[in-house]
Design a protein around this motif. Sequence first.
Motif, short mmCIF file in Angstrom:
data_model
loop_
_atom_site.label_atom_id
_atom_site.label_comp_id
_atom_site.label_asym_id
_atom_site.label_seq_id
_atom_site.Cartn_x
_atom_site.Cartn_y
_atom_site.Cartn_z
N SER A 97 0.38 8.60 -3.84
CA SER A 97 -0.52 7.53 -3.37
C SER A 97 -1.97 7.83 -3.73
CB SER A 97 -0.38 7.38 -1.85
OG SER A 97 -0.53 8.62 -1.17
N SER A 161 -1.69 0.79 2.86
CA SER A 161 -0.83 -0.18 2.18
C SER A 161 0.26 -0.73 3.09
CB SER A 161 -0.21 0.45 0.93
OG SER A 161 0.68 1.49 1.28
N LYS A 166 -2.34 -6.62 4.63
CA LYS A 166 -2.00 -6.60 3.20
C LYS A 166 -0.93 -7.65 2.85
CE LYS A 166 -4.65 -3.06 2.13
NZ LYS A 166 -5.25 -2.77 3.45
N MET A 234 5.86 0.60 -6.73
CA MET A 234 4.60 0.09 -6.18
C MET A 234 3.75 -0.40 -7.34
SD MET A 234 2.05 2.24 -3.69
CE MET A 234 0.78 1.43 -2.70
N SER A 259 2.12 -9.78 -2.79
CA SER A 259 1.99 -8.39 -2.33
C SER A 259 2.55 -7.42 -3.39
CB SER A 259 2.74 -8.18 -1.00
OG SER A 259 2.28 -9.05 -0.01
N SER A 262 2.19 -3.66 -2.88
CA SER A 262 2.88 -2.99 -1.77
C SER A 262 3.97 -2.07 -2.30
CB SER A 262 3.50 -4.03 -0.82
OG SER A 262 4.53 -4.75 -1.47
#
Length: 382
Positions: A97, A161, A166, A234, A259, A262
């Motif tokens: 991430s 996230s 979001k 992602m 999204s 996400s």
Amino acid sequence: MSLTDVYITRTAAYFPNDPVSNDEMEEYLGVINEQASKSRRIVLRNNGIKNRFYALTKEGKATHTNAQMASLAIRKLMNENAGELASLELISCATSSPEQLMPSHAVMVHGWLPETGNVEVVSPSGVCCAGMHAMKYAYMSIKLGQVEKAVSSASERLSPSLRADKFELEVQKLSELQENPYVSFDKDFLRWMLSDGAGAFLLENKPNAHGISLRIDWIEGYSFANEMDPCMYMGAEKLADGTLKSYLDYEPQQVIEQSIMSIKQDVKLLGANIVTLGFKKLKLSLDKKGIDASEIDYFLPHMSSYFFEDKMYDEMKSLGMEIPKEKWFTNLGTKGNVGAASIYLMLDELFNSGKLQKGQKVLLGVPESSRFSYVFSLLTVC
């Protein structure tokens, strides 16, 4: 060329803020479209996680960056000592991430550690296995004699996230189209699975003069991406043919309304393959090294959910490498699933527990569902 032994001589963990219980999760992550999640209780019941950590406030304000948490774990590892930080020759940092596409995660971590000087930094990409890749790079660098002292780390900050805001534009668009205004299960599922935090190891070419060390006997990895479609992803959308369409190939408004950024999980693909694919490779590694499962004193399996614990045990037993449950060590229930950092956080807790005795063998097992990769490592307490 003569190769040197490599030892983990210290471990450290860093968790942001106070632990968050199951009942508090929606206070931090929020509810989507003012409707409680349909899947939350089911997912939490299956995953067995009781607490996790978020690097944010209930209002959604960040309290730490990903790189900052990794640096805090490294500082703790080096006893907050500028001289010890300056002695490092390599910093290898992993995450699934990163908070930017460029620069790399590792140089962002290095930016928080000015005392280290102009050391080499490397940033393995990936998901859960990335932490093991970071450790392997540091291990190989010492093994080859290029450096004598290195740090590997893994960290995650996925909580931003997972927040409801979001997904609000997506559910708003679904409502406008008169479709079911719920976020799909492949997205909602992971909102109740993931945690933030960081871990770090100090690797050296000699063991501790006082206290225990962990000699790294071997690290081996396997990928099934040549056989399997993506399972966790992602910044992309999975198409009907199993390929991924990148966020770069969507219009900016589509990225928001669908999204696309996400994190998503193909749950059916996960359940059918995550255990059966990789553990036959663990059997191959053990056989190749002449290690019988009965020689293992501690088995540290990275699991996203306790749902997989019995399935993993049964698979290993069927392959002739049964490790009794009393030899398993995990802190998933109390620390949560911290992705690439999970194996660091488990080993840190065991290393500092006082349970390890010289001569014992510790087996690490890290499955990664993104496109089905696995890394295994054997350590000996010395």
